[in-house]
Design an enzyme around this catalytic site. Structure first.
Site, short mmCIF file in Angstrom:
data_model
loop_
_atom_site.label_atom_id
_atom_site.label_comp_id
_atom_site.label_asym_id
_atom_site.label_seq_id
_atom_site.Cartn_x
_atom_site.Cartn_y
_atom_site.Cartn_z
N GLU A 46 1.37 -1.37 -0.29
CA GLU A 46 -0.36 -0.31 -0.29
C GLU A 46 1.02 1.64 -0.26
O GLU A 46 0.30 1.70 0.74
CB GLU A 46 -0.76 0.12 0.85
CG GLU A 46 -1.83 -1.30 1.50
CD GLU A 46 -2.79 -1.08 2.11
OE1 GLU A 46 -3.11 -0.18 3.30
OE2 GLU A 46 -3.44 -2.43 2.15
N ASP A 59 -11.64 -11.11 -0.89
CA ASP A 59 -13.27 -10.93 -0.13
C ASP A 59 -14.22 -9.83 -0.24
O ASP A 59 -14.15 -8.95 -1.24
CB ASP A 59 -12.97 -10.80 1.22
CG ASP A 59 -12.16 -9.58 2.26
OD1 ASP A 59 -12.59 -8.27 1.79
OD2 ASP A 59 -11.76 -9.69 3.68
C1 XIL Z 1 -6.42 -6.60 8.02
C2 XIL Z 1 -6.33 -7.65 8.88
O1 XIL Z 1 -7.36 -8.67 8.67
C3 XIL Z 1 -6.99 -7.26 10.75
O2 XIL Z 1 -7.00 -8.60 11.15
C4 XIL Z 1 -6.13 -6.87 10.71
O3 XIL Z 1 -6.54 -5.66 12.25
C5 XIL Z 1 -5.64 -5.14 10.03
O4 XIL Z 1 -5.12 -5.53 8.64
N1 XIL Z 1 -4.71 -4.63 3.77
C6 XIL Z 1 -3.86 -5.61 4.06
C7 XIL Z 1 -4.23 -6.62 4.85
O5 XIL Z 1 -2.95 -5.50 3.09
O6 XIL Z 1 -2.93 -7.07 5.76
C8 XIL Z 1 -5.45 -5.88 5.83
O7 XIL Z 1 -5.34 -6.88 7.27
C9 XIL Z 1 -6.27 -5.89 5.67
C10 XIL Z 1 -5.93 -4.75 4.63
#
Ligand code: XIL
Length: 718
Positions: A137, A246
């Site tokens: 990101e 998702d």
């Molecule tokens: C999320 C996890 O699913 C959560 O459990 C945590 O609290 C925050 O991070 N982009 C990403 C992931 O690259 O690492 C993130 O995962 C969701 C968004």
């Protein structure tokens, strides 16, 4: 009954393996305590990404003290079950330990921290972790570098440093850049593409790009756009992963949302199967029971392929079917990536399938009457107190069933000329035949030669009109596309003698619907129905006039020379694109002079919000232009100039104090060629509650994917 063996479901991972694909998932070690969870993971998936436990704050909670026990447990589980592991994520702007975030570091110190972290973690898993998300990101939604602790101190160099450190620690690991909202051809994905290209040209060891795909079941998705993005990245030699799929549903959503969700999972699996460059398809979790969605997106949940009780959902079945087809040779999907084909100019209205022959407002999509084609160059709507309305059409078997809701302060129905009365006209075109059907307020359609029964009925006060057309040549309209237009006339003059002052349509145009021209298309399936190669009738394009002098501001007299159009379709509401004129509305006009494009936007809004951190959530105007292969997206928040962007020439947006009028100028690379057209769009966003936007108004209907370069409309220079 004896069950044939093919009825026994083969787990996803085995089907996928046969077509060279891994099906992955993400979770935390604690979930492995749930036996059903363990079992489902081991049975169905062949790849694991630790959902959290390899992130910086977990593996290096104190400076120099690494803690791998949790992540080790996941890796062991994976290897025990013959699954590949993707490490996630070495460099990110969140989930970092306090010691890292709360200190001021010199450039050199931070470089050392970066190097030590990456090398320690990657070495620890050398030979066990096949893929790494090295940088996660790094870009913002406009395509700029996200201002993270890494970027602010080290500049964009931190990205290539991270890749080099990871490669030094494990030369066999396959290294990825990973981001969200980057699956299609939008501004952020363009930035990722450009940067990856730069890294590749410099010889930086980057091998793949992951796109997260945290989607919304009613949000936009375009396979064409994703396909084009996969193709351009693979031209750079990149492998692609779908990394965090998702598809969240609203808590209030019913069964049809599960089907929309399934369609998105299915589409992504089709792309993954079609493109050998995509070799990992990972869902962000296993069961709805443990998804991150409910705690991150208020009011949303159920985003995965298995429900809370580990039962496969329609999404699972859809994905399974795609893989089955791929294995047995019956897979025949092919994304359309030919621009000339997909960018032909259509204006699509959706007719949804009705469950009975009765019109049901809940099952259809409403569209506004948006343009007054009697207005000449001024096609904007009359005052809302004068006349306005919306309409919707559904179908059941071979019947088109529709409704018009009409507000009018004065109804005239006794004029001697039928067309001068207040009326509704429906225009239908099939192949080269077309029909015009008119119903004067209070009356059924006048009889015409139509291939089927036609009936229209008004309520007492002329505010609701319902109609049915039976099309004898069809058994079922599902999947059909027909030419369509609908007009609403208003005469407020003297009874008997006055003439109409408005004829409102959902399309702009020159009021020649009665000659069978300038139609939209009614799709009897959905937004992404197949677009026929040859248009049914060309819809009109919007026009930018050659101005006789250079406009200085929004009140220049020269604007009288231009066409004026409405912003009327709220693409944020896929059930009802009409708007409440009291709360938000707008008009726009474009002209050109020399090598400049000029525009003026009028905006009326009851509440103006400009204090949001994410600028797209502010009240703003966006302009989309397809210039060659590049989609240009310009945004101006009310009261401010255009945001920083990559447009290579001069641009300027000027607002008046009240925020009701904006004048803009865009320098082009050369003087405009009269007669030429470009694909483009304009949108006006409205946020009234400081939380989310209530509307985003466009001059055309669509599913709000202009930012992907899709569903643009045509602008012609005159
Ligand atoms: C999320 C996890 O699913 C959560 O459990 C945590 O609290 C925050 O991070 N982009 C990403 C992931 O690259 O690492 C993130 O995962 C969701 C968004």
């Amino acid at each position: 009954m004896i069950q044939s063996p093919s009825v026994i479901e083969v787990p996803l991972r085995f089907l996928a393996e046969k077509v060279g694909l891994a099906v992955g998932t993400a979770f935390e070690t604690r979930h492995l305590n749930d036996p059903e969870f363990r079992e489902t993971v081991a049975k169905e998936f062949s790849q694991i990404t630790p959902e959290n436990e390899m992130k910086f704050s977990y593996v290096q909670p104190e400076r120099g003290k690494f803690q791998f026990d949790k992540a080790d447990e996941i890796v062991k589980f994976a290897l025990d079950n013959e699954m590949v592991v993707k490490g996630h994520a070495l460099v990110w702007h969140i989930q970092n330990p306090n010691w890292l975030v709360e200190n001021e570091w010199s450039k050199q110190e931070l470089t050392e921290i970066l190097e030590n972290h990456i090398k320690t973690v990657v070495s620890h898993y050398k030979g066990k972790v096949k893929y790494w998300d090295v940088v996660n990101e790094a870009f913002d939604d406009n395509g700029g570098f996200r201002e993270t602790l890494w970027y602010n101190s080290l500049g964009e160099e931190y990205i290539e440093m991270a890749f080099r450190f990871a490669h030094e620690a494990d030369p066999d690991a396959i290294l990825f850049y990973n981001d969200y909202s980057t699956e299609g051809m939008n501004a952020k994905a363009n930035a990722v593409y450009r940067h990856v290209k730069k890294l590749v040209e410099k010889g930086v060891p980057i091998h793949g790009v992951g796109t997260q795909l945290h989607l919304n079941s009613d949000g936009p998705i375009s396979d064409v756009s994703i396909a084009r993005n996969i193709e351009r990245l693979s031209d750079l030699g990149m492998v692609m992963h779908f990394t965090e799929i998702d598809v969240r549903l609203r808590d209030t959503d019913g069964r049809s949302a599960l089907l929309d969700q399934a369609k998105r999972y299915e589409l992504l699996m089709k792309l993954a199967v079609f493109y050998p460059q995509v070799d990992v398809y990972t869902t962000w979790g296993v069961t709805d029971k443990y998804s991150w969605v409910p705690s991150w997106f208020q009011g949303y949940g159920r985003p995965l392929m298995f429900d809370e009780n580990y039962q496969p959902k329609p999404a699972y079945n859809a994905v399974h079917q795609v893989l089955e087809d791929a294995v047995d040779g019956s897979f025949n999907y092919k994304p359309a990536t030919d621009l000339s084909q997909v960018q032909r100019h259509v204006q699509v209205f959706n007719a949804k399938e009705l469950s009975t022959t009765k019109f049901d407002a809940k099952e259809v999509v409403y569209y506004p009457f948006a343009f007054n084609q009697l207005g000449g160059r001024n096609q904007t709507l009359p005052e809302s107190a004068d006349v306005n309305g919306k309409w919707a059409v559904g179908y059941h078997k071979n019947q088109l069933i529709g409704q018009v809701l009409r507000h009018d302060n004065k109804t005239i129905t006794n004029h001697k000329l039928a067309h001068e009365n207040d009326n509704v006209e429906v225009f239908i075109r099939i192949g080269d035949k077309f029909w015009q059907l008119r119903s004067i307020v209070g009356h059924d359609f006048s009889t015409i030669d139509f291939p089927g029964k036609v009936h229209g009925e008004w309520n007492e006060d002329g505010s609701i009109f319902e109609f049915v057309f039976e099309l004898d040549d069809y058994e079922d309209l599902v999947g059909e596309t027909i030419g369509f237009n609908i007009g609403m006339s208003d005469n407020d003059g003297q009874t008997n003698t006055g003439t109409r002052h408005a004829q409102l349509y959902p399309l702009a145009g020159s009021n020649i619907g009665w000659q069978g021209e300038e139609f939209g298309e009614l799709f009897m399936t959905g937004q992404n129905a197949v677009v026929t190669a040859i248009p049914i009738s060309l819809p009109p394009t919007f026009i930018a006039k050659s101005l006789t002098s250079k406009p200085e501001n929004a009140s220049s007299a020269v604007w009288q020379e231009g066409f004026h159009y409405s912003l009327a379709f709220n693409q944020l509401n896929q059930k009802d694109m009409s708007t409440s004129p009291q709360s938000i509305g707008g008009t726009w006009s474009l002209g050109h002079y020399d090598n400049w494009l000029y525009g003026v936007v009028n905006r009326n809004d009851d509440v103006t919000v400009t204090s949001m951190d994410e600028s797209y959530l502010n009240d703003n105007i966006e302009i989309f232009m397809q210039l060659g292969n590049e989609l240009v997206q310009l945004r101006t928040t009310v009261g401010r100039d255009f945001e920083k962007n990559r447009y290579p020439r001069q641009i300027k947006a000027n607002w008046n104090k009240e925020g009701t009028q904006m004048f803009f100028a865009i320098e082009l690379d050369k003087p405009v060629e009269v007669g030429k057209s470009i694909f483009w769009n304009i949108a006006m966003s409205d946020n009234d509650n400081r939380k989310e936007r209530s509307s985003q108004l466009y001059p055309v209907p669509g599913s709000n994917i202009s930012y992907l370069g899709e569903e643009l409309t045509k602008l012609t220079f005159e």
